[in-house]
Design an enzyme around this catalytic site. Structure first.
Site, PDB file in Angstrom:
ATOM      1  N   CYS A  81     -24.462 -24.144 -14.601  1.00 57.00           N
ATOM      2  CA  CYS A  81     -23.321 -24.611 -15.410  1.00 57.00           C
ATOM      3  C   CYS A  81     -22.208 -25.224 -14.559  1.00 57.00           C
ATOM      4  CB  CYS A  81     -22.779 -23.470 -16.263  1.00 57.00           C
ATOM      5  SG  CYS A  81     -24.038 -22.714 -17.284  1.00 57.00           S
ATOM      6  N   HIS A 118     -15.748 -24.925 -18.243  1.00 54.41           N
ATOM      7  CA  HIS A 118     -17.100 -24.816 -18.796  1.00 54.41           C
ATOM      8  C   HIS A 118     -17.057 -24.061 -20.121  1.00 54.41           C
ATOM      9  CE1 HIS A 118     -21.197 -23.945 -19.491  1.00 54.41           C
ATOM     10  NE2 HIS A 118     -21.151 -22.702 -19.056  1.00 54.41           N
ATOM     11  N   ASN A 135     -22.938 -23.587 -25.703  1.00 51.99           N
ATOM     12  CA  ASN A 135     -22.912 -23.728 -24.250  1.00 51.99           C
ATOM     13  C   ASN A 135     -23.975 -24.752 -23.839  1.00 51.99           C
ATOM     14  OD1 ASN A 135     -23.310 -23.428 -21.498  1.00 51.99           O
ATOM     15  ND2 ASN A 135     -23.199 -21.187 -21.530  1.00 51.99           N
TER      16      ASN A 135
END
Ligand code: ACO
Length: 324
Positions: free
Chosen positions: A113, A251, A281
């Protein structure tokens, strides 16, 4: 001279899977998912024609158009992904071929990520070194291929999508001002997605397939302690206060993580834009998708300072300060 973001782009699949829809697949409900994560819906690929490579190309084209740059001007393409359609060729080489970036050097980068942020730092180093003048960086993921759709603890979290940015070294001030990054491989086991098992004349792995596995609470603790610590470090390094930053583009993993980061930085939530309610996500794609939304909504003016911060599997993390 300054390394600046001169354009952004993104692509999201049209298929929307809301929490109610997921409750028809696994034993879950909108209340549980919304309260624990803030996620309401996510976009899912419609199949192999809408994989990581395709989405990366679409985001790239949008970013090039937004920047007013032609593909032939690109010297470098880096794609951050943990869900490529193929091991070889790399997604970045595929993008190069599709958009006709004949002069570019291309490679992929895996920092989970944090991948987009790490790609930005790598491109910045190329540009600062004089090895490139114009770079395309992309975060692209088809995480729906990596989750176990019978595991309610993970399949509700992730979505598919891609985001991109064009970096250019040009006359002037501002741009990328400073970065801090880090990794901790000793904690790698808290978030994994293994590749297929080894099969060769000496060894036959019994492992047939693997999916994303995560110790949710360990990841949560890591994110809410590490991200504020490194953002504070970056602020100290650059002599800035938390309030000097217009937006923290973080993020998009989980609303509670972002709220906890805001509290620890002592900043209002309106400095922490969020779109995870719509997209879930999307790993390395989440920061550039959000940045593209901010850019296209004209929320940034020259001189505004923003901090991008990613955190994820590896473990990996980082924060980058940019003057727009
Ligand atoms: N629906 C309903 N119940 C569920 C679901 C679901 N989708 N998933 C788990 N549960 C149940 C569990 O089975 C458990 O039931 P039990 O008490 O009867 O055993 C209960 O809910 C609590 O489970 P926990 O895993 O302890 O739930 P927790 O409060 O930790 O929340 C979550 C889980 C949301 C994943 C949380 O740990 C978290 O936010 N972690 C951060 C991880 C993250 O965001 N990762 C993203 C990827 S990593 C990254 O991007 C950096």
């Amino acid at each position: 001279m300054a390394v600046k973001i001169i354009g952004t782009g993104s692509y999201l699949p049209k298929n929307v899977a809301d929490n109610h829809f997921l409750s028809t697949i696994v034993d879950t409900n909108d209340e549980w998912i919304s309260q624990r994560t803030g996620i309401k819906e996510r976009r899912l690929s419609s199949g192999s024609k809408e994989g990581t490579s395709f989405m990366a190309v679409e985001a790239a084209k949008a970013a090039l158009e937004n920047a007013g740059v032609t593909a032939e001007e690109l010297d470098l393409i880096i794609v951050a992904t943990v869900s490529a359609d193929s091991f070889v060729p790399s997604t970045s080489c595929y993008v190069q071929g599709e958009i006709g970036a004949i002069r570019a050097t291309c490679f992929d980068l895996n920092a989970a990520c944090s991948g987009f942020l790490f790609s930005m730092n790598t491109a910045n180093a190329y540009l600062e070194m004089g090895m490139a003048k114009t770079a395309l960086i992309i975060g692209a993921e088809t995480l729906s291929r990596e989750v176990d759709w019978s595991d309610r603890s993970t399949c509700i979290l992730f979505g598919d999508g891609a985001g991109a940015a064009i970096l250019r070294k040009e006359e002037g001030e501002g741009g990328i001002l400073a970065s801090v990054t880090g990794s901790d491989g000793s904690q790698g086991d808290v978030l994994t997605c293994k590749s297929r098992g080894i099969q060769n004349p000496f060894y036959k792995s019994k492992r047939k397939k693997d999916y994303i596995q995560m110790e949710g609470q360990a990841v949560f603790r890591f994110a809410v302690t590490t991200v504020p610590k490194y953002i504070k470090h970056l602020l100290k390094k650059t002599g800035l206060e938390a309030d000097d930053i217009k937006y923290y583009v973080l993020h998009q993993a989980n609303r509670r993580i972002l709220e906890s980061i805001a509290k620890r930085l002592k900043v209002d939530m309106d400095k922490i834009p969020m779109n995870l309610d719509h997209y879930g996500n999307t790993s390395s794609a989440s920061i550039p998708i959000l940045l593209d939304e901010i850019n296209r909504n004209e929320l940034l003016e020259p001189g505004d300072k923003i901090i991008l911060s990613g955190f994820g599997g590896g473990l990996t993390w980082g924060a980058t300060l940019i003057e727009w």
